[in-house]
Design a protein around this motif. Structure first.
Motif, short mmCIF file in Angstrom:
data_model
loop_
_atom_site.label_atom_id
_atom_site.label_comp_id
_atom_site.label_asym_id
_atom_site.label_seq_id
_atom_site.Cartn_x
_atom_site.Cartn_y
_atom_site.Cartn_z
N SER A 56 101.14 71.64 -107.88
CA SER A 56 102.35 70.96 -108.36
C SER A 56 103.00 70.16 -107.24
N ALA A 57 102.97 70.68 -106.02
CA ALA A 57 103.54 69.95 -104.88
C ALA A 57 102.76 68.67 -104.60
N GLN A 58 101.43 68.74 -104.73
CA GLN A 58 100.61 67.55 -104.50
C GLN A 58 100.83 66.51 -105.60
N LEU A 59 101.08 66.95 -106.82
CA LEU A 59 101.38 66.01 -107.90
C LEU A 59 102.72 65.33 -107.66
N ASP A 60 103.68 66.07 -107.14
CA ASP A 60 104.96 65.45 -106.77
C ASP A 60 104.76 64.39 -105.69
N TRP A 61 103.94 64.72 -104.70
CA TRP A 61 103.65 63.77 -103.62
C TRP A 61 102.93 62.54 -104.17
N LEU A 62 101.95 62.77 -105.05
CA LEU A 62 101.21 61.65 -105.65
C LEU A 62 102.17 60.74 -106.41
N GLY A 63 103.07 61.33 -107.19
CA GLY A 63 104.04 60.52 -107.93
C GLY A 63 104.88 59.65 -107.02
N ALA A 64 105.29 60.22 -105.90
CA ALA A 64 106.10 59.44 -104.94
C ALA A 64 105.27 58.32 -104.32
N MET A 65 104.02 58.59 -104.01
CA MET A 65 103.17 57.55 -103.42
C MET A 65 102.88 56.43 -104.42
N LEU A 66 102.64 56.80 -105.67
CA LEU A 66 102.41 55.77 -106.69
C LEU A 66 103.68 54.95 -106.93
N GLU A 67 104.80 55.61 -106.90
CA GLU A 67 106.08 54.89 -107.04
C GLU A 67 106.24 53.87 -105.92
N ALA A 68 105.73 54.20 -104.75
CA ALA A 68 105.80 53.29 -103.60
C ALA A 68 104.71 52.21 -103.65
N GLY A 69 103.82 52.28 -104.65
CA GLY A 69 102.77 51.26 -104.80
C GLY A 69 101.46 51.58 -104.13
N SER A 70 101.24 52.82 -103.72
CA SER A 70 100.01 53.17 -103.00
C SER A 70 98.78 53.12 -103.91
N TRP A 71 97.66 52.68 -103.30
CA TRP A 71 96.37 52.68 -103.98
C TRP A 71 95.44 53.69 -103.31
N PHE A 72 94.60 54.32 -104.13
CA PHE A 72 93.73 55.39 -103.66
C PHE A 72 92.26 55.03 -103.90
#
Length: 369
Positions: A105-121
């Protein structure tokens, strides 16, 4: 009374991006750079985040079949516009799937924040010997990745790491460091903007929160092998684009020649047949069933054959025009020729044939033998 659901706002915009991606793709083909503008187009229509886990801000689809149907359409559309972008988008989607299956769940929170910032994986698994591994008694990596699509341009990658003497494990690593990036060997005729170079992870430290899942999760079937339907969908978009461009470019002589019309009909059948196989593979994958592995392996071969057939038909129908610099059919053909060289096609087909000898994996209630 039932009927088709209205397209989502994202789907309503998808057809509009094909020409935009095609125009940008021609520019990146002429002067290969990381395709920032093309990825911005995907973000603008909502594709950057739509297929993320709902807990990370993605769309909450009614079920996995609906999700894969929507994803298949998106991958095809992006592939129609530019196969290099289709490759990068599919890698991003692969990473989002892995987060959905294995993240805390913590990693999903981090992923959401990174996607909100426009990050690509991306997802990087291919490596030169001896591979990426942990240094003894430390959290520091050593080794590099090769054919790492998006190297130096993506924000993060899920990189496979040798884990003791057991199965490999996924580490979330930064992917944008220029000093770690080497694109000098990526001198190819097609897929230039995919930036599939080498990336050195030596000295990169992995904090405990940056390990995704457990050892062996990345290679776990049916998810690992069945997921091949996604890159098949992007390739299918390229096949469809080449066929459409060939029809558009046909001269009057070809249009009135019955031999040429027959050739065109064969190409159309090949492309549509590939579409049927990819859709079936996507729906089997949604069910997470064992037969999804064989369907995906067979679909790979069908899409490859369709691509080769449509490329040959295009060259024969258009003649030397198909090879001129600046012609869209030339770029699509070069991109497709490289993208279809996915690793191990003969082995995949052989494994599927072994499964077919046991039973018909297409439909258990409608056997061919």
């Amino acid at each position: 009374m039932t009927g088709h659901l209205a397209p989502s706002p994202v789907e309503a915009q998808l057809d509009d991006i094909v020409e935009i991606l095609a125009g940008l793709g021609a520019r990146y083909d002429a002067a290969p750079l990381f395709p920032v503008d093309s990825l911005a187009v995907l973000s603008a229509v909502g594709l950057h985040r739509r297929f993320a886990p709902p807990a990370a801000g993605g769309e909450n689809f009614p079920n996995e079949v609906a999700r894969n149907d929507a994803l298949l359409n998106a991958l095809r559309i992006v592939g129609r516009g530019d196969l290099s972008i289709g490759r990068l988008f599919e890698g991003h989607i692969n990473a989002l799937c892995l987060f959905g299956w294995y993240a805390t769940s913590a990693q999903l929170d981090w992923l959401g924040a990174m996607l909100e910032a426009g990050s690509w994986f991306g997802v990087w698994a291919t490596e030169p010997p001896p591979g990426v591994r942990l240094e003894a008694d430390s959290t520091t990596l050593t080794g590099s990745k090769m054919f790492a699509s998006g190297a130096g341009g993506l924000d993060y990658a899920l990189a496979t790491v040798a884990w003791s003497d057991g199965p490999r494990r996924l580490a979330i690593v930064p992917a944008k460091a220029p000093e770690r990036t080497n694109l000098s060997a990526w001198r190819v005729r097609g897929m230039r903007a995919s930036a599939s170079g080498r990336y050195d992870l030596t000295g990169c430290s992995v904090a405990p929160a940056m390990w995704l899942g457990q050892p062996g999760d990345y290679d776990r079937d049916p998810r690992f092998t069945a997921g091949a339907w996604r890159f098949c969908a992007a390739q299918l978009g390229g096949v469809e684009a080449l066929l459409a461009e060939t029809v558009r470019a046909l001269g009057e002589n070809a249009r009135h020649d019955p031999v040429q019309r027959a050739r065109l009909a064969d190409a159309y059948v090949a492309a549509r047949t590939a579409g049927f196989w990819v859709r079936e593979a996507a729906r089997r994958a949604a069910a997470d069933e064992d037969d999804a592995v064989s369907l995906a392996r067979l679909a790979r071969g069908v899409v490859e054959r369709a691509g080769l057939d449509v490329m040959e038909a295009s060259a024969r129908l258009l003649g030397t025009r198909s090879a001129f610099d600046g012609e869209r059919v030339d770029k699509i053909s070069r991109d497709l020729a490289l993208y279809l060289r996915q690793a191990g096609p003969d082995h995949a087909r052989d494994c599927a044939a072994q499964a077919l000898l046991a039973r018909d994996v297409w439909r258990s209630d409608d056997r061919l033998w």
